[in-house]
Design an enzyme around this catalytic site. Sequence first.
Site, short mmCIF file in Angstrom:
data_model
loop_
_atom_site.label_atom_id
_atom_site.label_comp_id
_atom_site.label_asym_id
_atom_site.label_seq_id
_atom_site.Cartn_x
_atom_site.Cartn_y
_atom_site.Cartn_z
N TYR A 87 16.91 99.53 66.51
CA TYR A 87 17.84 98.56 65.93
C TYR A 87 17.68 98.51 64.41
O TYR A 87 16.57 98.33 63.89
CB TYR A 87 17.56 97.20 66.55
CG TYR A 87 18.60 96.15 66.29
CD1 TYR A 87 19.73 96.07 67.09
CD2 TYR A 87 18.46 95.23 65.28
CE1 TYR A 87 20.69 95.10 66.89
CE2 TYR A 87 19.41 94.24 65.06
CZ TYR A 87 20.53 94.18 65.87
OH TYR A 87 21.48 93.22 65.66
N ASP A 95 5.18 92.75 74.60
CA ASP A 95 6.39 92.97 73.80
C ASP A 95 7.22 91.69 73.76
O ASP A 95 7.72 91.22 74.78
CB ASP A 95 7.19 94.11 74.42
CG ASP A 95 8.30 94.64 73.52
OD1 ASP A 95 8.73 93.90 72.61
OD2 ASP A 95 8.71 95.79 73.73
#
Length: 323
Positions: free
Chosen positions: A91, A273
């Site tokens: 991203y 995460d």
Amino acid sequence: MPLTDLDLAGCMAYRPELDVPADLDAFWARTLDGGGDPEAAVYEPVDTGLTQIRTYAATIPGFGGEPVRGWLHLPANADRPLPCVVEYLGYGRGRGLAHEKLFWAAAGFAHLIMDSRGQGWSAATGGTPDPHPYPAGTVPGFLTRGVADPADHYYRRLITDAVRFAEAARRHPAVDPDRVAVTGFSQGGGLALAAGALCPGVAAVMPDVPFLCDIRRGVRVAGPDSPYAEVVDYLALHRDRADQVFRTLSYLDAAVLAPRATAPALFSIALRDQVCPPSTCFAAYHRYGGDKDVRVYEFNDHEGGEAAHQREQLTWLRGILGA
């Protein structure tokens, strides 16, 4: 870096029933029929100053035939069609400079890197614009661009670009069309899953801590620095649009598409995460339609396995595609 999602046992047991649009296959068939001939790809030699790898600036027709940039790296001494790794980026990342990402070519593979339209911060590297209007009412970022209708959504375009790059790789004369793998980190991992599901002929899929998986849960549990927070910000403003938003995103959810992929896959998932929560990655893993394996990084955040996992990928991929 606390454990903010399910532990490994919980992730292994987490097998959600996701909302699958009744017209999902028809939606993607219409999308992929809408132009973008991989035969029209252009590859121009680039002088990087390196002697062992040949590099080409790639321009490949993506969504609607719009030109998408990339790099193609080939080992300089190749004398026969090669296995190829098509890589999608994380991203906010652009294709970067021509000499930055050389691992796969150094290992003897053709390596095709796709720029992410509208992303990346360096115009000097020839990034790909996204010529479509920025819809009114969105928040900064890409996850809510066109969220009122899947036909208008940014990720419809980016996933189509990813499929076109895989198709173009299979048609390049330096590539063995039966040995093309797709991979990517985070956003790129979600794109790899989508390309594996939508591009017949892909031989291997390597999603690395993938984004765009089980998006509804990602919005609920990801940390504030995750792109999933863009949806939170959007719905905090547009309080009556949750059903519409999640319906649109279900067409683009890599975990929804995953059962349609049949090539062997190697996932990586990090249990701490906070950007792509491990339960969302396991949702895609459990639903994946082909043979699959996973490497779990118990004590890592979104960086996952980094170079250690790249070594795992190389060993695994050689076993699938050959050296």
